[in-house]
Structures are given as C-alpha cells and as structure tokens.
Scaffold this active site. Structure first.
Site, short mmCIF file in Angstrom:
data_model
loop_
_atom_site.label_atom_id
_atom_site.label_comp_id
_atom_site.label_asym_id
_atom_site.label_seq_id
_atom_site.Cartn_x
_atom_site.Cartn_y
_atom_site.Cartn_z
N ARG A 144 4.75 -7.41 17.65
CA ARG A 144 5.59 -6.34 17.08
C ARG A 144 4.94 -5.01 17.44
O ARG A 144 3.84 -4.71 16.99
CB ARG A 144 5.68 -6.50 15.57
CG ARG A 144 6.42 -5.40 14.84
CD ARG A 144 6.19 -5.62 13.33
NE ARG A 144 6.75 -4.61 12.50
CZ ARG A 144 6.12 -3.50 12.12
NH1 ARG A 144 4.91 -3.22 12.57
NH2 ARG A 144 6.71 -2.65 11.30
N HIS A 192 0.83 -1.20 0.00
CA HIS A 192 0.00 0.00 0.00
C HIS A 192 0.87 1.25 0.00
O HIS A 192 2.07 1.19 0.28
CB HIS A 192 -0.94 0.01 1.21
CG HIS A 192 -0.22 0.02 2.52
ND1 HIS A 192 0.28 -1.14 3.10
CD2 HIS A 192 0.09 1.03 3.37
CE1 HIS A 192 0.86 -0.83 4.24
NE2 HIS A 192 0.77 0.47 4.44
#
Length: 140
Positions: free
Chosen positions: A116, A48
């Site tokens: 994460r 993206h």
C-alpha cells in the site's frame, strides 16, 4: 507544509500473544515504521492522533497511490467515533484530509497482501520558531 513522507506498508506476519502484548514494531514485521524515525514504538495499525506525536501538526492528509483489492488487501483507514466508525477504502488518486488533533483518532488496518503506497502529509500554519534550529532534511 510541515512534513511529507512516501509510505509503503507491506503485510506483517501474524503476531502470537507475546508479540502482540510487547508491542512489536512494524519494522520488525517487514513494514515501514514511522516510529523508528521518531525513536518511539509507533505502529501504523494502532489507533493514534497525529498531533500527539508532533504538536505542530494541524492538518493531516494522505494521497493514495494504489487500489485496495487490486494492489493490496487490508490497509483501510479507520476513524474511530463513539457513534460510528468511518472507514476509507484506498483508491489511487483519492486525497483524504483531516484535522491532526482530536477528534481524529485513526488507524490503518494491517496490510495482508501486496504493498500500500501513499503520500502522507502534515501541514501547519504556525510560523517556524526562529530560536529552533532548522532540520536540514526539511529545509527548502
């Protein structure tokens, strides 16, 4: 500063062919999906360009809060380039900044273990539109 988010990406279970084809949301797989905030079907692992989602974004940045390999597996940031892709290995304290528009086509590799954490930020130099109502969630 235009926007900032503390993002936690967790492992997503493997998708079967049907789930992969229908664009299953990251949130359905147990990971944060920014698309839910925007009302679309965004998933962090899909390539993206940030400016496509929010035209006001001019610069994007990530501040990593954990170490790849120690705190989580997967989750590498990849920038796609016709000549050669560039891969960023997340390390706590590493700040990555890049233009929000082309040519910064990028994606985050699916997290396969652990969590994460990153502070994701987007910046603009454009003054606020006085005719647009201020989003109370982002008011100073």
């Amino acid at each position: 500063l235009s926007d900032a988010t503390l993002t936690r990406l967790r492992p997503t279970p493997p998708l079967d062919g049907a789930e992969a084809e229908d664009g299953r949301l990251a949130s359905e797989a147990g990971a944060f999906d920014v698309g839910l905030c925007r009302g679309d079907h965004f998933s962090y692992w899909r390539p993206h360009i940030d400016k496509v989602s929010v035209p006001e974004y001019e610069h994007s940045a990530l501040l990593y809060l954990g170490h790849h390999g120690a705190d989580f597996d997967g989750g590498r940031l990849t920038f796609f380039d016709p000549d050669a892709d560039a891969v960023v290995l997340p390390e706590a304290g590493l700040l990555v900044s890049f233009p929000s528009g082309p040519p910064s086509l990028h994606a985050v590799e699916r997290v396969t273990r652990g969590a994460r954490f990153a502070l994701t930020m987007w910046f603009t130099t454009a003054p606020p539109d006085p005719s647009s109502p201020l989003d109370s969630a982002h008011a100073a």
